[in-house]
Scaffold this motif. Structure first.
Motif, PDB file in Angstrom:
ATOM      1  N   LYS A  41      -7.554  12.719   7.343  1.00 33.01           N
ATOM      2  CA  LYS A  41      -8.405  13.702   6.632  1.00 33.01           C
ATOM      3  C   LYS A  41      -7.023  14.486   5.674  1.00 33.01           C
ATOM      4  O   LYS A  41      -6.699  15.354   5.387  1.00 33.01           O
ATOM      5  N   MET A  42      -5.758  13.606   5.618  1.00 33.74           N
ATOM      6  CA  MET A  42      -4.949  14.146   4.960  1.00 33.74           C
ATOM      7  C   MET A  42      -4.453  13.192   4.023  1.00 33.74           C
ATOM      8  O   MET A  42      -4.730  12.023   3.487  1.00 33.74           O
ATOM      9  N   SER A  43      -3.520  14.632   3.585  1.00 30.13           N
ATOM     10  CA  SER A  43      -2.766  12.685   1.952  1.00 30.13           C
ATOM     11  C   SER A  43      -1.555  13.074   2.588  1.00 30.13           C
ATOM     12  O   SER A  43      -0.689  13.338   3.323  1.00 30.13           O
ATOM     13  N   VAL A  44      -1.216  11.333   2.266  1.00 33.59           N
ATOM     14  CA  VAL A  44      -0.048  10.471   2.462  1.00 33.59           C
ATOM     15  C   VAL A  44       0.964  10.453   1.250  1.00 33.59           C
ATOM     16  O   VAL A  44       0.592  10.110  -0.085  1.00 33.59           O
ATOM     17  N   PHE A  45       2.034  11.102   0.428  1.00 34.16           N
ATOM     18  CA  PHE A  45       2.653  11.321   0.226  1.00 34.16           C
ATOM     19  C   PHE A  45       4.151  10.810   0.009  1.00 34.16           C
ATOM     20  O   PHE A  45       4.618  10.500   1.812  1.00 34.16           O
ATOM     21  N   PRO A  46       4.529   9.482  -1.129  1.00 34.66           N
ATOM     22  CA  PRO A  46       5.913   9.173  -0.733  1.00 34.66           C
ATOM     23  C   PRO A  46       7.178  10.390  -0.246  1.00 34.66           C
ATOM     24  O   PRO A  46       6.627  11.284  -1.073  1.00 34.66           O
ATOM     25  N   GLY A  47       8.617  10.345   0.884  1.00 32.37           N
ATOM     26  CA  GLY A  47       8.687  11.012   0.863  1.00 32.37           C
ATOM     27  C   GLY A  47       9.443  11.955  -0.273  1.00 32.37           C
ATOM     28  O   GLY A  47       9.935  11.239  -1.829  1.00 32.37           O
ATOM     29  N   VAL A  48       9.264  12.796  -0.291  1.00 27.50           N
ATOM     30  CA  VAL A  48       9.994  13.970  -1.861  1.00 27.50           C
ATOM     31  C   VAL A  48      11.798  13.903  -1.648  1.00 27.50           C
ATOM     32  O   VAL A  48      11.926  13.557  -0.405  1.00 27.50           O
ATOM     33  N   ILE A  49      12.013  13.614  -3.195  1.00 29.96           N
ATOM     34  CA  ILE A  49      13.303  13.047  -3.291  1.00 29.96           C
ATOM     35  C   ILE A  49      13.491  14.488  -4.219  1.00 29.96           C
ATOM     36  O   ILE A  49      13.214  14.401  -4.768  1.00 29.96           O
ATOM     37  N   ASP A  50      14.780  15.449  -3.461  1.00 30.71           N
ATOM     38  CA  ASP A  50      15.217  16.471  -4.535  1.00 30.71           C
ATOM     39  C   ASP A  50      16.271  16.381  -4.938  1.00 30.71           C
ATOM     40  O   ASP A  50      17.289  16.768  -4.008  1.00 30.71           O
ATOM     41  N   SER A  51      15.799  15.595  -5.802  1.00 33.48           N
ATOM     42  CA  SER A  51      17.343  16.185  -6.484  1.00 33.48           C
ATOM     43  C   SER A  51      18.610  17.031  -7.124  1.00 33.48           C
ATOM     44  O   SER A  51      19.510  15.957  -8.046  1.00 33.48           O
ATOM     45  N   HIS A  52      18.129  17.631  -6.532  1.00 36.85           N
ATOM     46  CA  HIS A  52      18.609  19.339  -7.062  1.00 36.85           C
ATOM     47  C   HIS A  52      18.800  20.267  -5.686  1.00 36.85           C
ATOM     48  O   HIS A  52      17.643  21.322  -6.380  1.00 36.85           O
ATOM     49  N   VAL A  53      19.823  20.071  -5.190  1.00 37.42           N
ATOM     50  CA  VAL A  53      19.673  21.148  -4.372  1.00 37.42           C
ATOM     51  C   VAL A  53      21.967  21.396  -4.015  1.00 37.42           C
ATOM     52  O   VAL A  53      22.897  20.617  -4.523  1.00 37.42           O
ATOM     53  N   HIS A  54      21.686  22.733  -3.238  1.00 34.60           N
ATOM     54  CA  HIS A  54      23.219  23.296  -3.305  1.00 34.60           C
ATOM     55  C   HIS A  54      23.371  23.951  -1.989  1.00 34.60           C
ATOM     56  O   HIS A  54      22.469  24.527  -1.490  1.00 34.60           O
ATOM     57  N   PHE A  55      24.298  22.766  -1.626  1.00 36.14           N
ATOM     58  CA  PHE A  55      23.866  23.047   0.346  1.00 36.14           C
ATOM     59  C   PHE A  55      25.106  23.719   0.272  1.00 36.14           C
ATOM     60  O   PHE A  55      25.700  24.194   1.321  1.00 36.14           O
ATOM     61  N   ASN A  56      26.301  23.744  -0.720  1.00 33.70           N
ATOM     62  CA  ASN A  56      26.982  24.311  -0.293  1.00 33.70           C
ATOM     63  C   ASN A  56      28.289  23.982   0.575  1.00 33.70           C
ATOM     64  O   ASN A  56      29.215  24.785   1.281  1.00 33.70           O
ATOM     65  N   SER A  78      10.318  16.831   2.272  1.00 37.79           N
ATOM     66  CA  SER A  78      11.668  16.197   1.606  1.00 37.79           C
ATOM     67  C   SER A  78      12.229  15.346   2.711  1.00 37.79           C
ATOM     68  O   SER A  78      12.466  15.528   3.219  1.00 37.79           O
ATOM     69  N   THR A  79      12.747  14.154   2.336  1.00 34.14           N
ATOM     70  CA  THR A  79      13.177  13.251   2.748  1.00 34.14           C
ATOM     71  C   THR A  79      14.683  12.993   2.664  1.00 34.14           C
ATOM     72  O   THR A  79      15.463  11.985   3.186  1.00 34.14           O
ATOM     73  N   THR A  80      15.179  13.116   1.120  1.00 38.51           N
ATOM     74  CA  THR A  80      16.107  12.703   0.587  1.00 38.51           C
ATOM     75  C   THR A  80      16.136  14.206  -0.642  1.00 38.51           C
ATOM     76  O   THR A  80      15.358  14.413  -0.948  1.00 38.51           O
ATOM     77  N   VAL A  81      17.636  14.131  -0.400  1.00 37.20           N
ATOM     78  CA  VAL A  81      17.774  15.549  -1.539  1.00 37.20           C
ATOM     79  C   VAL A  81      19.562  14.940  -2.345  1.00 37.20           C
ATOM     80  O   VAL A  81      20.100  13.708  -1.240  1.00 37.20           O
ATOM     81  N   PHE A  82      19.934  15.732  -3.415  1.00 40.08           N
ATOM     82  CA  PHE A  82      21.082  15.976  -4.060  1.00 40.08           C
ATOM     83  C   PHE A  82      21.619  16.602  -4.135  1.00 40.08           C
ATOM     84  O   PHE A  82      21.734  17.759  -4.556  1.00 40.08           O
ATOM     85  N   ASP A  83      23.010  16.251  -3.421  1.00 39.72           N
ATOM     86  CA  ASP A  83      23.223  18.195  -3.838  1.00 39.72           C
ATOM     87  C   ASP A  83      24.784  17.795  -4.589  1.00 39.72           C
ATOM     88  O   ASP A  83      25.338  16.990  -4.997  1.00 39.72           O
ATOM     89  N   ASP A 368      12.249   1.923   2.092  1.00 42.54           N
ATOM     90  CA  ASP A 368      12.580   2.361   3.614  1.00 42.54           C
ATOM     91  C   ASP A 368      11.260   3.735   3.527  1.00 42.54           C
ATOM     92  O   ASP A 368      10.094   4.309   2.895  1.00 42.54           O
ATOM     93  N   ALA A 369      10.551   3.384   5.112  1.00 42.52           N
ATOM     94  CA  ALA A 369       9.789   3.975   5.451  1.00 42.52           C
ATOM     95  C   ALA A 369       9.596   5.725   5.638  1.00 42.52           C
ATOM     96  O   ALA A 369      10.103   6.299   6.888  1.00 42.52           O
ATOM     97  N   ASP A 370       9.943   6.178   4.339  1.00 37.17           N
ATOM     98  CA  ASP A 370       9.896   7.600   4.356  1.00 37.17           C
ATOM     99  C   ASP A 370       8.522   8.598   3.464  1.00 37.17           C
ATOM    100  O   ASP A 370       7.949   7.793   2.838  1.00 37.17           O
ATOM    101  N   PHE A 371       8.563   9.286   3.948  1.00 37.70           N
ATOM    102  CA  PHE A 371       6.663   9.798   3.428  1.00 37.70           C
ATOM    103  C   PHE A 371       6.366  11.132   4.641  1.00 37.70           C
ATOM    104  O   PHE A 371       7.371  11.251   4.959  1.00 37.70           O
ATOM    105  N   THR A 372       5.015  11.399   4.218  1.00 36.41           N
ATOM    106  CA  THR A 372       5.240  13.508   4.067  1.00 36.41           C
ATOM    107  C   THR A 372       3.827  13.572   4.292  1.00 36.41           C
ATOM    108  O   THR A 372       2.995  12.777   3.298  1.00 36.41           O
ATOM    109  N   ILE A 373       3.038  13.748   4.966  1.00 33.36           N
ATOM    110  CA  ILE A 373       2.032  14.224   5.724  1.00 33.36           C
ATOM    111  C   ILE A 373       1.118  15.314   4.975  1.00 33.36           C
ATOM    112  O   ILE A 373       1.421  15.906   5.956  1.00 33.36           O
ATOM    113  N   VAL A 374       0.045  15.907   4.295  1.00 28.99           N
ATOM    114  CA  VAL A 374       0.016  17.254   4.095  1.00 28.99           C
ATOM    115  C   VAL A 374      -1.538  17.590   4.358  1.00 28.99           C
ATOM    116  O   VAL A 374      -1.901  16.412   4.423  1.00 28.99           O
TER     117      VAL A 374
END
Ligand SMILES: [Zn+2]
Length: 434
Positions: A41-56, A78-83, A368-374
């Motif tokens: 009953k869910m939606s399965v997304f490929p893991g979100v790649i957030d290509s813009h974060v500032h983790f400082n 998200s499963t990957t971030v670009f810092d 890579d088995a990166d995914f998100t269940i919503v």
């Protein structure tokens, strides 16, 4: 012996995972697994790649850090971030600073990460070193970055930097706002004692963004450097980039959820928690951005946190310009009514493609088995308590968002499930294909 480590039974197919990779996809895999997840009953997304974060981190973990930042990212799907290279101290502009950030992230990040290298006036001789360290690309500012040790580039330095980047086959990401126009109007406002939110909004007009985009695109054409304009705030900006691409320039762009769901009116209502640069635009611009989304390649959060005291200033020009948002990147897009396919393109597939992450961005055998269940029927109200950031402020507090992130899986391991994070961080550096 089970056939798979994990099987996810989704509405349209089963997803079998072995050793952190997608191993089989099909309708009702007649197989056994160590763990089985019912996502019918869910939606399965490929893991979100957030290509813009500032983790400082390192250097400004009092602003955020990989620990809290990556927890928030994982909880948001998200499963990957670009810092980004700035706001860490030292900024990521040479070999040792890259190594220090990589070490910090490896010990603390719950999600995989790639690192942006900086392109600043003093480090043109370090760009090859950064390429050899496998940065995902180079980031530069065409206007004041707000951080003293990360100065913006002049046009001549940018030209030289992009020439070198083209030779090194590195993509350049640009903050495109005209320094001359924004500084001039800011000076005039301050000299006249004008420092309201409206004054701030007026000090960074769309024309300042368009002017910088035009010049950046020209340089990309001239130097043959791959270019990605980050956080484009309006449809007119996206159109300039689309036209250049149609003319053969290798340029793409990013926008952010805040430009899609918030406007200048929200900033007047919410105050400095919603300050960012480029600033929030009018409702008309927000709509034109939405209509231009087909020409946008990636959506990143531009998560740019700070301690509250830096947001809580009398004079709006002195307020830190950055929105905390990585925890709600996916939920905001689902809530905004974009189709799920389009969201997967903008937050994962196209990101992996543009930045050449061969192992990411697809639910396909061998990746890579990166995914998100919503849970599309679920919802979440953003509260201060629900924020996982080091500093719990966000312009989205109080918003009820459709679609609840149920589970985030990184390389076959559940890193977030029903409000709980994994016990240990397992993030690794993701290297772009060269
Ligand atoms: Zn940013």
């Amino acid at each position: 012996m089970a056939d798979f480590d994990l099987i996810v039974r989704s509405a349209d197919r089963d997803i079998g995972i072995v050793d952190g990779k997608f191993a089989a996809l099909g309708s009702s895999l007649p197989s056994s697994a160590h763990e089985e997840v019912d996502a019918t009953k869910m939606s399965v997304f490929p893991g979100v790649i957030d290509s813009h974060v500032h983790f400082n981190e390192p250097g400004r973990t009092d602003w955020e850090g990989f620990d809290t930042g990556s927890r928030a990212a994982a909880a948001g799907g998200s499963t990957t971030v670009f810092d980004m290279p700035l706001n860490a101290h030292p900024p990521t502009i040479d070999g040792p600073s890259f190594d220090a950030k990589k070490a910090a992230a490896e010990s603390k990040s719950f999600v995989d990460f790639s690192l942006w290298g900086g392109l600043v006036p003093a480090n043109l001789n370090q760009l090859k070193t950064l390429r050899d360290r496998e940065v995902v690309g180079l980031k530069a500012f065409m206007c004041n970055s707000g951080i003293e040790d990360f100065p913006h580039v002049t046009m001549s330095i940018l030209r030289e930097g992009m020439r070198i980047a083209a030779d090194l086959d590195l993509i350049v990401a640009l903050h495109a706002e005209s320094e001359e126009m924004t500084q001039q109007s800011t000076k005039e406002k301050l000299a006249a004692g004008k420092a309201t939110i409206i004054d701030f909004l007026e000090s960074r007009p769309i024309e300042a963004e368009l002017d910088a985009i035009r010049r950046a695109v020209d340089l990309s054409h001239e130097t043959r450097c791959r270019l990605h304009i980050v956080h484009v705030s309006c449809g007119a900006g996206v159109q300039l980039i689309a036209e250049a691409r149609a003319n053969g320039v290798d340029v793409t762009c990013e926008t952010c959820p805040h430009y899609l769901v918030l406007t200048d009116k929200d900033m007047k209502r919410l105050g400095s928690v919603a300050k960012c640069a480029p600033p929030l635009r009018s409702e008309k611009d927000r709509q034109s951005l939405r209509e231009s989304l087909t020409d946008v390649t990636t959506i990143g959060s531009d998560h740019s946190p700070s301690p509250w005291f830096m947001k809580n200033r009398q004079i709006v020009f002195e307020v830190w310009g950055g929105i905390s948002g990585c925890q709600h990147l996916l939920a905001l897009l689902i809530d905004s009514g974009l189709s799920l396919e389009r969201i997967a393109d903008l937050t994962s597939r196209q990101v992996a493609k543009r930045f050449r992450l061969d192992q990411k961005g697809e639910i396909a055998v061998g990746y890579d088995a990166d995914f998100t269940i919503v849970d599309p029927a679920g919802n979440e109200t953003v509260t201060t308590e629900s924020l996982l950031y080091r500093h719990r402020h966000s312009p989205y507090v109080g918003r009820k968002l459709r679609g609840r992130i149920v589970r985030t899986v990184l390389r076959g391991q559940t890193i977030y499930c029903d409000g709980k994070l994994a016990a240990q961080p397992m993030g690794q550096l993701v290297r772009p294909n060269r």
